[in-house]
Enzyme design. Structure first.
Site, short mmCIF file in Angstrom:
data_model
loop_
_atom_site.label_atom_id
_atom_site.label_comp_id
_atom_site.label_asym_id
_atom_site.label_seq_id
_atom_site.Cartn_x
_atom_site.Cartn_y
_atom_site.Cartn_z
N GLY A 186 0.79 -1.23 0.00
CA GLY A 186 0.00 0.00 0.00
C GLY A 186 0.82 1.27 0.00
N GLN A 187 2.14 1.13 0.03
CA GLN A 187 2.98 2.33 0.08
C GLN A 187 2.85 3.12 -1.21
OE1 GLN A 187 7.04 1.41 1.37
NE2 GLN A 187 6.17 -0.41 2.32
N GLY A 188 2.91 4.40 -1.07
CA GLY A 188 2.68 5.32 -2.19
C GLY A 188 3.42 4.92 -3.46
N ARG A 189 4.68 4.55 -3.32
CA ARG A 189 5.46 4.31 -4.55
C ARG A 189 5.11 2.98 -5.20
NH1 ARG A 189 10.87 3.63 -0.92
NH2 ARG A 189 9.59 3.11 0.85
N TYR A 190 4.42 2.07 -4.44
CA TYR A 190 4.06 0.78 -5.04
C TYR A 190 2.63 0.75 -5.56
CZ TYR A 190 8.34 -0.96 -2.90
OH TYR A 190 9.64 -1.15 -2.54
#
Lengths: 184, 582
Positions: free
Chosen positions: A72-76
């Protein structure tokens, strides 16, 4: 019909399979939810932030899920859209204690719904209003903030859950497996 | 706005703060950044240090004095890495760790004026009474700056009645005199490593024109600089142990540069207006000033560009997206906008409900690109930058064009152009000399004509200071009979006592007798009152019938006592029509 299905499944000796995508913001509890659904001996004790994605197999009574547990991290989050094509259902996890980022969750949900492949498919979406602390938002409030009443084309269901104790998880998963069987 | 999500808006948060009093920091080292705001309360009381987590206040600490700046700073190498919050307030730096008061660092005291000290000593011994003390102290205040006196003296001088003064002396005479300074601005500087969570030292500017660098581990003063004015903003680059440079904007509208090696300051930038905000973007200083301008300077003080904004600038901030390598300037404006400028291009505008008073961009909660803004009505806004938001140089099409990119429409080089260029290059000296020669001749000719005109008074404006006259004439009609309107004006500036009337003047017309007749040919002018144009109609008839005639008529104003005419006007007559014979 159900009896025939079961009989058929039993005769084939194999359960029906479905691909499910599990998305949501970072730290909302996606991996913890999937972890809880796994058999007891396969469960992990420590959950670390997912990098990229994990593929997990989860078996319910009459369905076998292949869950793509996305990071869920922004870059993923850009990776999510690559798996929309194969998916037959979506689990969207919201941290109901994170009031500040409800707007971000709504933004990500809107992007998901507006995506070409998702828009044209009538796939069920299951929302988990996940919480582990006091004074978090109720499932109704969450659905209001996410604007779920505007989803007209797809079946959806929201249930309050607690990924650590497993509260509400089986309800949601039962709804999802029912939906997947009727859709097919 | 398409790029920002409105995550939280509390119109009744009731916060009164400034950009220097907002910080975002991972106070509990749990990856969940908190928002720390030093609230000025009403400006007089109820000053608090507030910590926000998500949408709610999780902690509040009362502050004793008005806060002038807060910074989060790592003070030790202990795990987990918890930063301290340093609040500059009054003459002290208050350090909070884990949101509990941890340390109070009073800035070093300043020497007390000897005369002042001896006066208060005399008071303690009972040698001086209140009235005498007031007189002596106020004369001392006139002699030296008020800032060179202690706060006790200044407070005493503000007392109005004698009873109050006596009570004040009674309660203060045994208290030692202390001259404290006030911190005006606060910044941090990494000590020896440039990492995010490396130990930093504090850089504080004081009301007594000083910059102090303070070690945050031991709380000792490492270095101090003196400036010619009071610092308002400090910008730090470099490491304390390696090399560093400080840029300090002061109240005199100048920016001074300080270096590690020397204690001397250098005037870096002289601005025409007061500084509202100063930020460093890459290698350049971007300064927002009160004249609605944002200007960019090199660290040497050379101006690179300047922008004029549509409204007054209230606050500035830096938008630093480290993951994308994007660094831009944020400006809060009087017209409720927050504008984002990449270099000099406007890339985004965010409109709030009210004037932004303080803005802060950084990681809040778990979101890296969060913009926290406090408006002048006390509302708290949290905006989160969308993941899909893209800022590029091109997206700033609303901004001004880069002057280097505009192409000039230069024509092609022709053979003629090349030949001329070669000729000019080879015979440059001669061409210049002949041009100068001709120019001198023209000037000489002009001067000669002017002198002749003056000598013979053939100009329509008189050069005689006693009879300043202006003469002009217009011709009406198509001929053979013309009407000439002659206007004579006395241009002297009159006063009531001395009207400067010009009298005893006559006007006469001179022309070829074979071409024209005029009635009247000669007449007396009435006494001319200054400032009023007198108009005289003259009938002129063309009597030359054989050919279409065109000649000049000269009007002359003269006086009996002088042989030379006073003013002359040459009127070239239009071509006359022939007489229509019926």
């Amino acid at each position: 019909m159900g009896i025939m299905n079961k009989l058929f499944g039993w005769l084939k000796g194999k359960k029906k399979e479905a691909n499910v995508l599990c998305v949501g913001l970072d730290n909302s509890g996606k991996t913890t939810i999937i972890n809880y659904l796994k058999p007891n001996d396969a469960q992990q004790v420590d959950i670390v932030p997912t990098v990229g994605f994990n593929v997990e197999k989860v078996t319910m009574t009459n369905l076998s899920f292949t869950v793509f547990d996305m990071s869920g991290q922004g870059r993923y989050r850009v990776l999510w859209s690559h798996y929309y094509k194969e998916t037959q259902g979506v689990i969207f996890v919201v941290d109901s204690a994170d009031k500040l980022r409800m707007a971000v969750a709504k933004d990500e949900l809107d992007q998901l719904l507006k995506h070409q492949t998702i828009m044209n498919k009538r796939i069920p979406i299951l929302f988990f209003a996940n919480m582990d602390v006091q004074n978090s938002l109720s499932a109704v409030k969450c659905s209001q903030l996410l604007g779920l009443e505007n989803i007209k084309e797809k079946p959806w269901h929201i249930c309050a859950s607690n990924a650590k104790t497993g509260e509400g998880l089986s309800d949601g998963m039962h709804w999802l497996s029912d939906q997947l069987q009727t859709v097919k | 706005n398409n790029n920002w999500l409105n995550a939280y808006y509390d119109p009744v948060a009731g916060i009164y703060t400034f950009p220097s009093c907002i910080a975002l920091a991972d106070l509990n080292s749990d990856g969940d950044n908190k928002l720390v705001i030093a609230d000025l309360g009403s400006g007089l009381y109820k000053m608090t240090l507030k910590v926000f987590q998500g949408t709610s206040v999780v902690q509040e600490n009362a502050l004793l004095d008005l806060p002038t700046g807060i910074v989060s700073v790592y003070m030790d190498n202990m795990e987990p890495r918890t930063p301290g919050i340093v609040v500059a307030s009054g003459s002290c730096l208050f350090v909070y760790k884990n949101m509990r008061p941890y340390y109070k660092y009073p800035l070093p005291l300043l020497p007390v004026n000897e005369a002042e000290k001896s006066l208060w000593n005399a008071v303690r011994n009972g040698d001086v009474v209140a009235d005498a003390l007031t007189a002596a102290l106020s004369s001392l205040k006139d002699e030296i700056y008020a800032s060179a006196l202690t706060s006790q003296t200044l407070r005493f001088l503000q007392l109005e009645s004698r009873d109050e003064a006596e009570a004040f002396i009674e309660s203060h005479k045994n208290v030692g005199l202390k001259r404290e300074t006030v911190v005006t601005c606060l910044a941090t500087m990494k000590k020896s490593v440039a990492e995010e969570d490396a130990i930093s030292c504090l850089v504080a500017g004081t009301e007594h024109k000083e910059i102090q660098i303070i070690d945050s581990e031991a709380f000792t003063q490492l270095k101090s600089y003196n400036l010619p004015s009071i610092p308002v903003f400090i910008n730090v680059s470099g490491l304390y142990d390696v090399d560093f440079r400080l840029f300090v904007a002061c109240r005199d509208g100048k920016i001074y540069a300080l270096k590690k090696d020397s204690t001397e300051y250098r005037v870096c930038i002289e601005l025409g207006s007061q500084v509202v905000g100063m930020e460093r973007i890459h290698k350049h200083m971007v300064v927002a000033t009160m004249d609605k301008a944002v200007s960019c300077y090199t660290t040497k003080g050379k101006k690179l560009w300047s922008l004029e904004l549509p409204a007054n600038i209230v606050c500035t901030g830096i938008m630093d997206q480290k993951a994308k390598g994007f660094k831009a300037l944020m400006v809060g404006l009087d017209n409720n906008e927050i504008r984002i400028y990449k270099d000099k291009n406007l890339v985004d505008t965010l409109t709030l409900n009210d004037r932004p008073q303080a803005i802060c961009y950084g990681r809040y909660g778990r979101e890296d690109s969060t913009l926290v803004s406090v408006t002048s009505s006390g509302a708290l806004n949290v905006h989160i930058l969308k993941r899909t938001a893209e800022y590029s140089e091109q997206s700033g099409n609303q901004g001004q064009l880069n002057p280097q990119k505009t192409k000039l429409n230069i024509p092609k080089k022709t053979q003629l152009f090349v030949d001329q260029t070669v000729r000019e290059r080879e015979h440059g000296t001669e061409m210049f000399q002949s041009f100068q020669h001709d120019l001198q001749l023209i000037r000489l000719q002009a001067a000669k004509t002017y002198i002749h005109g003056l000598n013979s008074s053939i100009t329509p404006i008189s050069d005689d200071p006693d009879i300043p006259l202006k003469l002009n004439a217009t011709v009406q009609g198509i001929g053979p009979v013309f009407q000439m309107m002659v206007t004579v004006e006395n241009t002297a500036s009159s006063t009531a006592s001395d009207p400067k009337l010009v009298s005893d003047l006559k006007m006469m017309f001179k022309f070829s007798d074979k071409v024209y007749t005029a009635t009247p040919r000669i007449f007396s002018l009435p006494p001319l009152v200054p400032g009023i144009p007198y108009r005289f109609p003259i009938r002129i008839e063309c009597i030359a019938t054989d050919q279409p005639a065109q000649d000049t008529v000269t009007a002359v104003v003269f006086t009996r006592s002088k042989p030379k005419p006073i003013v002359t006007a040459n009127i070239s007559m239009p071509v006359s029509e022939g007489v229509v014979v019926v």
